[in-house]
Design an enzyme around this catalytic site. Structure first.
Site, PDB file in Angstrom:
ATOM      1  N   LYS A 246     -42.790   2.864  76.826  1.00 28.74           N
ATOM      2  CA  LYS A 246     -42.238   3.108  78.154  1.00 28.74           C
ATOM      3  C   LYS A 246     -43.167   4.021  78.944  1.00 28.74           C
ATOM      4  CE  LYS A 246     -37.323   2.925  76.818  1.00 28.74           C
ATOM      5  NZ  LYS A 246     -36.911   1.773  77.621  1.00 28.74           N
ATOM      6  N   ARG A 320     -31.111  -4.751  70.606  1.00 27.85           N
ATOM      7  CA  ARG A 320     -30.530  -6.037  70.187  1.00 27.85           C
ATOM      8  C   ARG A 320     -30.924  -6.396  68.755  1.00 27.85           C
ATOM      9  NH1 ARG A 320     -33.335  -9.028  75.137  1.00 27.85           N
ATOM     10  NH2 ARG A 320     -33.049  -6.916  75.937  1.00 27.85           N
TER      11      ARG A 320
HETATM   12  N1  BES Z   1     -32.528   1.744  75.893  1.00 24.56           N
HETATM   13  C1  BES Z   1     -33.091   0.789  76.778  1.00 24.56           C
HETATM   14  C2  BES Z   1     -32.160   0.447  77.942  1.00 24.56           C
HETATM   15  C3  BES Z   1     -31.923   1.545  78.962  1.00 24.56           C
HETATM   16  C4  BES Z   1     -32.707   1.624  80.094  1.00 24.56           C
HETATM   17  C5  BES Z   1     -30.884   2.428  78.812  1.00 24.56           C
HETATM   18  C6  BES Z   1     -32.479   2.591  81.041  1.00 24.56           C
HETATM   19  C7  BES Z   1     -30.641   3.421  79.759  1.00 24.56           C
HETATM   20  C8  BES Z   1     -31.430   3.487  80.871  1.00 24.56           C
HETATM   21  C9  BES Z   1     -33.402  -0.508  76.025  1.00 24.56           C
HETATM   22  O1  BES Z   1     -33.744  -0.371  74.702  1.00 24.56           O
HETATM   23  C10 BES Z   1     -34.575  -1.140  76.704  1.00 24.56           C
HETATM   24  O2  BES Z   1     -35.623  -0.561  76.663  1.00 24.56           O
HETATM   25  N2  BES Z   1     -34.370  -2.297  77.321  1.00 24.56           N
HETATM   26  C11 BES Z   1     -35.396  -2.971  78.003  1.00 24.56           C
HETATM   27  C12 BES Z   1     -35.313  -4.439  77.667  1.00 24.56           C
HETATM   28  C13 BES Z   1     -36.513  -5.237  78.068  1.00 24.56           C
HETATM   29  C14 BES Z   1     -37.737  -4.789  77.302  1.00 24.56           C
HETATM   30  C15 BES Z   1     -36.255  -6.690  77.818  1.00 24.56           C
HETATM   31  C16 BES Z   1     -35.237  -2.729  79.498  1.00 24.56           C
HETATM   32  O3  BES Z   1     -34.106  -2.576  79.961  1.00 24.56           O
HETATM   33  O4  BES Z   1     -36.250  -2.630  80.179  1.00 24.56           O
HETATM   34 MN    MN Z   2     -35.825   0.008  74.453  1.00 25.50          MN
END
Ligand code: BES
Ligand code: MN
Ligand code: ZN
Length: 465
Positions: A246, A320
């Site tokens: 990230k 997931r």
């Molecule tokens: N934990 C995150 C989702 C999240 C994002 C929670 C912002 C709270 C605030 C999750 O694991 C994630 O990173 N999801 C990705 C999925 C994508 C890579 C398909 C996302 O939301 O960008």
């Molecule tokens: Mn994630």
């Protein structure tokens, strides 16, 4: 916080009086509209009368949510001035005693483990209702206070940072509480996860020096033959994104990526405290998503618990993978009546619904409707989201397998479509709480940080579905 329900006000403590917009005449004439609009949550403290007046807004629009906000905002305002004993005049709103107690208890929590000076907790709360309503108000009020106390337990777990709460310490804490409450608890460590072929959990946990866990909580208070309701909560103790790392901005918020797991842990204890006569099993798969030298990579093919192969295209779609194993385990081993998972799964869910609304997907209309009804009652905004074959198409990999991300478009829906394939024919519902799980800023009735979103919904669901 101790709770008393009575028909007579306690002398000495601060009086809290609730007024709808048509009741302005009950205020001292000196109070201007600018000082107290009487809109929901508005409030003013009058020293001479030792009374906090709180607005409820338009009489016709008063709901349980209004009372939750009024009590919470009132309590936070009073606590800030050092006042901790309250007499709440509930009067004609005694039917909302439960919501008001939730407001008080939730307002009483803030994360201050590292603050040199801690705030004083609420002491004595006296709730004044008409004599013939005392028994009913007490029953509803105490039940709601119990749910809210456990919601605060979930907030306490979720708020603690990743260097303190990681899979093994989360499991130890769950075990410690489970023993205290008398709830069954089993923890699968990395050896047992390997032996059990929990490929999804192991893949996500591989990049971290802190190995993953699966926490299993059992509340088996129903008839032996009753198939259990299985609650599954994502507990990523910190989500860096892994190799698909990230960006730096806002990454610290990923301490809250264990909020779904915290909600399930707390809900299981609430069922115990409320003595709910049902068979309910909580599964909390937990890992830290780190880009270590052993981390899983884009392009990897991971075999999940139920034998399904997944092509990893983004290691940041890790939640997931944990849920896939837990859902597969529930389906194959626990033979459940229904599975409900709750997870901070996708930023896309926040884009779709905003930061205070959770998304709901289900392969079973009755179960989905029950989740929505329970969330409404709990004051946890949740909205139904679709499944279409196009979403399945988006997560189909070139190799004929499924892949763990379908890209940007409909990101919350493709995540749900992914989970749905693991539920197969078992009734299943999925609640995406990515944004409602935490508040970046304090609000009138709630401290900054984890909200405990979902505990109220899950407890009500287990009680009634
Ligand atoms: N934990 C995150 C989702 C999240 C994002 C929670 C912002 C709270 C605030 C999750 O694991 C994630 O990173 N999801 C990705 C999925 C994508 C890579 C398909 C996302 O939301 O960008
Ligand atoms: Mn994630
Ligand atoms: Zn995550």
């Amino acid at each position: 916080m101790t709770l008393t329900f009575t028909s007579k006000a306690a002398a000495g403590s601060v009086q809290i009086r609730l007024l709808t917009t048509d009741q302005r005449t009950q205020l001292p004439a000196s109070v201007t509209e600018a000082e107290l609009s009487l809109q929901p949550g508005s409030r003013v403290f009058l020293h001479g009368e030792n009374t906090l007046f709180v607005g409820l807004g338009d009489r016709a629009k008063v709901t349980a949510d209004t009372l939750r906000l009024a009590a919470g905002a009132g309590a936070i305002a009073l606590k800030k001035t050092g006042r901790t004993d309250f007499t709440l005049h509930l009067g004609e709103w005694s039917a909302f005693a439960g919501a008001a107690m939730e407001g008080f208890v939730l307002a009483d929590y803030r994360y201050e483990d590292f603050k040199p000076k801690k705030t004083h907790p609420i002491g004595q709360v006296t709730v004044v209702v008409p004599t013939k309503e005392i028994a009913a108000a007490r029953k509803a009020g105490e039940r709601s206070a119990t749910i809210a106390r456990l919601t605060n337990l979930a907030r306490g777990i979720a708020n603690r940072p990743g260097n303190i709460v990681f899979p093994s310490t989360l499991a130890e804490e769950a075990e410690w509480h489970a023993k205290k409450f008398g709830v069954g608890c089993t923890v699968l460590d990395e050896k047992k996860l390997k032996a059990g072929k929990f490929g999804g959990i192991l893949a996500v946990g591989a990049g971290s020096a802190r190995p993953p866990r699966m926490i299993i909580l059992e509340h088996l208070e129903g008839p032996k033959s009753q198939p259990p309701l299985v609650l599954i909560g994502k507990a990523v103790t910190f989500d860096t994104g892994g190799i698909s790392i990230k960006q730096a901005a806002d990454m610290e918020k990923m301490i809250w990526d264990k909020s779904g797991g915290a909600a399930v842990i707390a809900a299981m204890f609430a069922l115990n405290q409320l003595g709910i006569k049902r068979n309910v099993i909580g599964l909390i798969p937990s890992a830290e998503n780190m880009p270590g030298s052993n981390a899983y990579r884009p392009g990897d093919i991971v075999t999940c618990y139920d034998g399904k192969h997944v092509e990893i295209v983004n290691t940041d779609a890790e939640g997931r993978m944990l849920l896939a194993d837990a859902i597969g385990y529930a389906r194959r081993v626990l033979k459940p009546a229904a599975i409900v998972d709750i997870a901070t799964l996708t930023g896309a869910c926040g884009v779709a619904l905003g930061d205070s609304v959770a998304g709901l997907w289900s392969n079973d209309e009755k179960l989905g409707d029950a989740v929505l009804a329970c969330s409404k009652e709990a004051g946890e905004r949740t909205w139904p989201m679709p499944h279409f074959p196009e979403y399945d198409e988006q997560i189909r990999s070139e190799m004929g397998l499924i892949k763990n991300s379908g890209g940007r478009m409909a990101g919350a829906c493709t995540a749900a479509a992914f989970l749905r394939t693991f539920a197969e024919k078992t009734p299943w519902a999925h609640i995406d709480i990515a944004y409602p799980a935490y508040r970046d800023k304090e609000s009138a009735a709630l401290a900054r940080g984890a909200t405990g979103f979902g505990v109220g919904t899950l407890v009500r669901l287990a009680e009634r579905f």
